[in-house]
Design an enzyme around this catalytic site. Structure first.
Site, PDB file in Angstrom:
ATOM      1  N   CYS A  20       0.828  -1.201   0.000  1.00  0.00           N
ATOM      2  CA  CYS A  20       0.000   0.000   0.000  1.00  0.00           C
ATOM      3  C   CYS A  20       0.873   1.266   0.000  1.00  0.00           C
ATOM      4  CB  CYS A  20      -0.979  -0.046   1.179  1.00  0.00           C
ATOM      5  SG  CYS A  20      -2.311   1.144   1.003  1.00  0.00           S
ATOM      6  N   HIS A  71      -3.682  -5.112   0.923  1.00  0.00           N
ATOM      7  CA  HIS A  71      -3.018  -5.528   2.164  1.00  0.00           C
ATOM      8  C   HIS A  71      -2.989  -7.056   2.278  1.00  0.00           C
ATOM      9  CE1 HIS A  71      -2.445  -1.673   4.270  1.00  0.00           C
ATOM     10  NE2 HIS A  71      -3.429  -1.277   3.467  1.00  0.00           N
ATOM     11  N   GLU A  73      -1.438  -8.722   4.491  1.00  0.00           N
ATOM     12  CA  GLU A  73      -1.247  -9.156   5.881  1.00  0.00           C
ATOM     13  C   GLU A  73      -2.550  -9.386   6.637  1.00  0.00           C
ATOM     14  OE1 GLU A  73      -0.930  -6.212   4.583  1.00  0.00           O
ATOM     15  OE2 GLU A  73      -0.704  -4.567   5.981  1.00  0.00           O
TER      16      GLU A  73
END
Ligand code: XMP
EC number: 6.3.5.2
Length: 526
Positions: A91, A182, A184
């Site tokens: 990002c 994202h 994660e």
């Protein structure tokens, strides 16, 4: 393997995570750890020195609430792009990499992408070999306003989304990857695998980092930090302080003294367990301070929750300090600060400001007594601390124990706290936990406990009328205690616990179950 060669190995097989202040940076570390690779998160303006120390094999640039195009927004050290090692920008991390390497990012406060999105894979890449194929669509989680408009030289898009033509980009020659989404967060279902691919295939790391190695590295570090100094550690009976004590003891033996301030607000059998495990089993020097009378005297007549908490916190520190002075002081204070407790918020204009949650600190003592902190669990999440405890051979009853608040039973007895009410609550709580354990549910629950209410109701037992207290049962699931859901017991289970408590615990004649999630409730009642 010797301690120093293990330490060398970690130093040579790590990933550096550069934090630009995203709310979810910790999750990146988590995913890298899950891939069996050691990682450290450092604020962007301390990243260069961390790089020198760690010599990482790869770098991950985190997201950020900032805008790359805003004046004074954070940058990655320029040297990272010339270090010849793979870089993975997430990002903001993607945008900053593009900006710094000659691409173009535009601000966009009109139509960002937030939430679930789908990307189309348009080119093959070693980043997702054997995971994603060209032509496939994959779900990801987006949360961005700004976006990359022009790529730096050497980059090409490898996946696109409706809102981001450069959803996933690669410079395969330099092994630089950037993504607008994202990976994660759990809402990107393949995100963990993508991060694992990056560390294994792109950075070439074996992924054999284990708790056994962590233990050895930390032991070496503690020895180095402490030297011949004296360390004191406050034990609470909880997992974090217990694991800290055992680890520090393994490193420096008798240089460690543990102080267990028993405030008389512990659960049934808990104080005895602490003393027997640490003193008898591990042979750790342990000062057991029985301060029940002092705490109960101070709590006499106190009904306000905050007054209770403040008194207990203050008395705890005073007693701890008295005991520390009695043993001649210490150079270091060991405490079980965990990763989620270490909030390193990054401020863009000044330096990073470090805030540490205060309830884990023996507040103000380190400065007052001129002690340095030893915090060997700072990089770990709670479940990793449990793994470390098991690695250290600690019994399950300690390692798997539910969290227990510092003020103990005092905040589970709304109204005045007396010894009699503590004893009643201890008994009810023990019955409840025994039933939970017998049903095999203990480890499925984050926290379960009984609360003794300052309300009396009428009941009937045998032929007689009773007029006794009400007990509330609480059980929640959670990952970090910040939010919580109630545990959905079968009604028969609760009915059985209620029957046992009313029959076995004198002073309670009614049992209720607390159905409130957090928010809007809190886990503890006070
Ligand atoms: P609440 O009640 O705020 O609790 O939803 C969230 C988690 O924190 C624990 N807790 C404490 N832990 N000292 C601690 O060490 C405290 O003063 C304290 N107060 C709450 C609580 O048990 C739950 O796990």
């Amino acid at each position: 393997m010797s301690v120093s060669s293990i330490a060398d190995k970690i130093v040579s097989e790590s990933i550096l995570i550069v934090d630009f202040g995203s709310q979810v940076t910790q999750l990146i570390a988590r995913r890298v750890r899950e891939a069996g690779v050691y990682s450290e998160i450092v604020p962007f303006n301390r990243a260069e020195e961390a790089f020198k120390r760690l010599q990482p094999k790869g770098i991950i640039l985190s997201g950020s609430p900032a805008s790359v195009v805003a004046e004074g927004s954070p940058r990655a050290p320029e040297s990272f792009f010339k270090a010849g090692i793979p870089i993975f920008g997430i990002c903001y991390g993607q945008q900053v990499m593009c900006q710094q390497l000659g691409g173009k990012v535009t601000a966009n406060d009109v139509d960002g992408e937030f939430g679930r999105a789908f990307i189309d894979v348009i080119a093959p890449s070693p980043l997702f070999e054997n995971l994603w194929q060209v032509g496939e669509k994959h779900q990801v989680w987006m949360s961005h306003a700004d976006r990359v408009e022009a790529l730096p030289e050497g980059f090409k898009p490898i996946a696109v989304s409706d809102g981001a033509p450069f959803a996933l980009i690669a410079d395969e020659k330099r092994h630089f990857y950037g993504m607008q989404f994202h990976p994660e967060v759990v809402h990107t279902p393949d995100g963990g695998k993508l991060i694992a691919h990056f560390v294994h295939e792109i950075c070439g790391l074996a992924g054999d980092w284990t708790m056994a190695e962590f233990r050895q590295t930390k032991i070496a570090e503690i020895r180095k930090q402490v030297g011949k100094g004296r360390v004191i550690c406050g034990l609470s009976g909880g997992v974090d302080s217990s694991v800290t004590a055992v680890l520090v003891h393994e490193a420096i033996g008798d240089q460690l003294t543990c102080v267990f301030v028993d405030h008389g607000l512990m659960r049934q059998g808990e104080a005895e367990q602490v003393v027997s495990l640490f003193r008898e089993h591990y042979g750790i020097k342990l000062v057991h301070v029985n301060a029940e009378d002092r705490f109960l005297a101070g709590l006499k007549g106190v009904t306000d929750p905050e007054t209770k908490r403040k008194f207990i916190g203050k008395a705890f520190i005073e007693i701890f300090e008295e005991e520390a002075n009695k043993i001649g002081g210490a150079d270091f204070l060991a405490q079980g600060t965990l990763y989620p407790d270490v909030i390193e918020s990054v401020s863009f204009l000044g330096g990073p400001s470090v805030t540490i949650k205060s309830h884990h600190n023996v507040g103000g003592l380190p400065e007052r007594m001129n002690m340095q902190l030893v915090e060997p669990l700072r990089e770990l999440f709670k479940d990793e601390v449990r793994d470390l405890g098991r690695e250290l051979g600690m019994p399950d009853v300690f390692v798997d124990r539910h969290p227990f608040p510092g003020p103990g039973l005092a905040i589970r007895i709304p109204g005045e706290v007396t010894k009699e009410r503590c004893d009643i609550l201890r008994k009810a709580d023990a019955v409840y936990l025994e039933e939970i354990r017998n049903a095999g549910l203990y480890n499925a629950i984050w926290q379960a406990f009984a609360v003794l209410l300052p309300v009396r109701t009428v009941g009937v037992m045998g032929d007689g009328r009773t007029y006794d207290s009400v007990c509330a049962l609480r059980a929640v699931t959670s990952t970090d205690g910040m939010t919580a859901e109630i545990y959905p017991f079968q009604p028969e289970f609760l009915a059985n616990v209620a029957t046992r408590i009313v029959n076995e615990v004198r002073g309670i004649n009614r049992v209720t179950y607390d159905f409130t999630s957090k928010p809007p409730g809190t886990i503890e009642w006070e």
